[in-house]
Scaffold this motif. Structure first.
Motif, PDB file in Angstrom:
ATOM      1  N   GLN A 193      37.746  37.858  37.737  1.00 42.60           N
ATOM      2  CA  GLN A 193      37.751  39.383  37.481  1.00 42.60           C
ATOM      3  C   GLN A 193      38.083  39.924  36.002  1.00 42.60           C
ATOM      4  N   ASP A 194      39.254  39.190  35.360  1.00 42.94           N
ATOM      5  CA  ASP A 194      39.713  39.685  34.035  1.00 42.94           C
ATOM      6  C   ASP A 194      38.994  38.771  32.941  1.00 42.94           C
TER       7      ASP A 194
ATOM      8  N   LEU B 104      37.886  44.338  36.747  1.00 46.42           N
ATOM      9  CA  LEU B 104      37.253  43.918  38.034  1.00 46.42           C
ATOM     10  C   LEU B 104      35.865  43.551  37.925  1.00 46.42           C
TER      11      LEU B 104
ATOM     12  N   ALA C  38      33.731  42.011  40.729  1.00 46.56           N
ATOM     13  CA  ALA C  38      33.455  42.709  42.035  1.00 46.56           C
ATOM     14  C   ALA C  38      31.934  43.340  41.699  1.00 46.56           C
TER      15      ALA C  38
ATOM     16  N   LYS D 123      32.977  49.492  33.667  1.00 50.36           N
ATOM     17  CA  LYS D 123      33.936  48.388  33.972  1.00 50.36           C
ATOM     18  C   LYS D 123      34.405  47.781  32.572  1.00 50.36           C
TER      19      LYS D 123
ATOM     20  N   ILE E  38      44.125  43.107  35.953  1.00 50.46           N
ATOM     21  CA  ILE E  38      44.713  43.390  37.307  1.00 50.46           C
ATOM     22  C   ILE E  38      46.091  43.397  37.491  1.00 50.46           C
TER      23      ILE E  38
ATOM     24  N   TYR F 117      40.469  47.060  44.285  1.00 48.95           N
ATOM     25  CA  TYR F 117      38.967  47.352  44.766  1.00 48.95           C
ATOM     26  C   TYR F 117      38.688  48.572  45.310  1.00 48.95           C
TER      27      TYR F 117
END
Length: 345
Positions: free
Chosen positions: A65-66, A91, A94, A112, A130, A281
């Protein structure tokens, strides 16, 4: 381009390095050359299928995600970002199976992205995604507390951070300290205590300890204002013992717990306790972007930093060893696991 992918759920061995075409950004999208990717528990849980346990066969998926990097191309109708801008990602995975950061180029919508402040490295941009956004959310949901963080926003508040040597715990300590709170944290051993102290905690206490509640009450006689909680069911009784009236327990995990939280009605209602569960999320784009702005302010101000001298040992892996990076996080390594994806310039 080089990318790490998996096409079935399982252990780190399902990850493999492959070659993929460089993707093109569409309307509202930006292509980022990823410099550093970071691994979080949510990444290995998604890979094993714990996040979507009943998911059918999955498409070829890029994990993580990161990340942080440099804008490489912008699609139609994109404003606010230009080629060459340094950014960190929110994220990323996602957005879709092709959008994770364990690849040289990722295409994402502009919401994002967050700008990386001048003087802040790609490591911080990737490493605090996160964890810092989770900590920010936890610190801004309190009864009688602020909805945004800045120097002085938590002045006069006492914050208890459960598990101060973890990634979210560390970010919560640093951000709460930057915002002016008195920070109390709990850790399990002396090595983790040293990391929590380096992060800036004013008071570091060990567990297990039958007198832990009274020790916290010695520090905060009126009770703590806010608990940032990683072990909800394990600490349920302790939190009620130390919480002030109208205090808040912000829960993001149930480490060492059963997955079930049993609450005593009268004890909670008499204190007017607020329980706030949180996961990024579904928190909403507006909350994520507001959190990113405050995290950037803390990064620019020096209130948030990676490194052992700030309680966050860094463990580095090349992109080809992403499986080992995942294994390290899955095995509970203390600190931040980073993956070097492409050169910084």
């Amino acid at each position: 381009m080089k990318a790490v992918v998996y096409s079935r759920h399982g252990g780190p061995e399902v990850l493999s390095l492959t070659e993929r075409d460089v993707p093109e950004p569409g309307p509202g999208e930006v292509r980022v050359r990823v410099v550093v990717s970071a691994v979080n528990p949510t990444d290995w849980k998604a890979r094993t299928g714990l996040v979507l346990a009943d998911a059918p066969d999955i498409p070829e998926t890029v994990p993580n995600q990161d990340g942080a990097g440099v804008v490489d191309a912008v699609g139609p109708d994109v404003t606010g970002y230009a080629v060459g801008d340094r950014v960190w990602l929110i994220l990323a995975a996602a957005y879709g199976p092709d959008a994770g950061t364990a690849q040289e180029y990722a295409v994402l919508p502009v919401e994002k992205l967050a700008p990386l402040p001048d003087g802040v490295g790609f490591d911080e941009g990737a490493g605090f995604g996160i964890p810092a956004l989770t900590a920010h959310r936890a610190l801004t949901v309190g009864e009688d507390g602020p909805s945004r963080l800045a120097p002085g926003a938590l002045e006069g508040k006492t914050v208890l951070v459960s598990g101060g040597a973890g990634a979210v715990g560390n970010a919560a300590i640093q951000l709460a300290r930057w915002a002016g709170a008195v920070v109390v944290t709990t850790v399990s051993n002396d090595a983790k205590a040293a990391l929590a102290e380096a992060a800036g905690a004013h008071h570091v206490l060990r567990y297990p300890d039958a007198q832990l509640g009274s020790r916290i009450r010695e520090i905060a006689p009126e009770g703590v204002d806010l608990v940032v909680e990683v072990a909800a069911s394990v600490n349920a009784e302790l939190n009620l013992e130390v919480l002030r009236t109208r205090g808040t327990i912000a829960i993001y995990g149930d480490d060492r717990g059963t997955g079930m939280l049993s609450l005593e009605f009268m004890a909670n209602v008499s204190l007017n306790v607020r329980y706030q569960y949180l996961v990024l999320y579904t928190v909403g784009v507006d909350k994520l972007l507001a959190g990113a702005e405050d995290v950037n302010a803390a990064l620019a101000d020096g209130g948030l930093r990676l490194g052992e001298d700030r309680g966050v040992p860094v463990h580095r892996f090349p992109l080809a060893d992403t499986a080992e990076a995942h294994r390290a996080v899955e095995n509970g390594v203390t600190g931040k696991v980073l993956i070097d994806v492409s050169p910084a310039s």
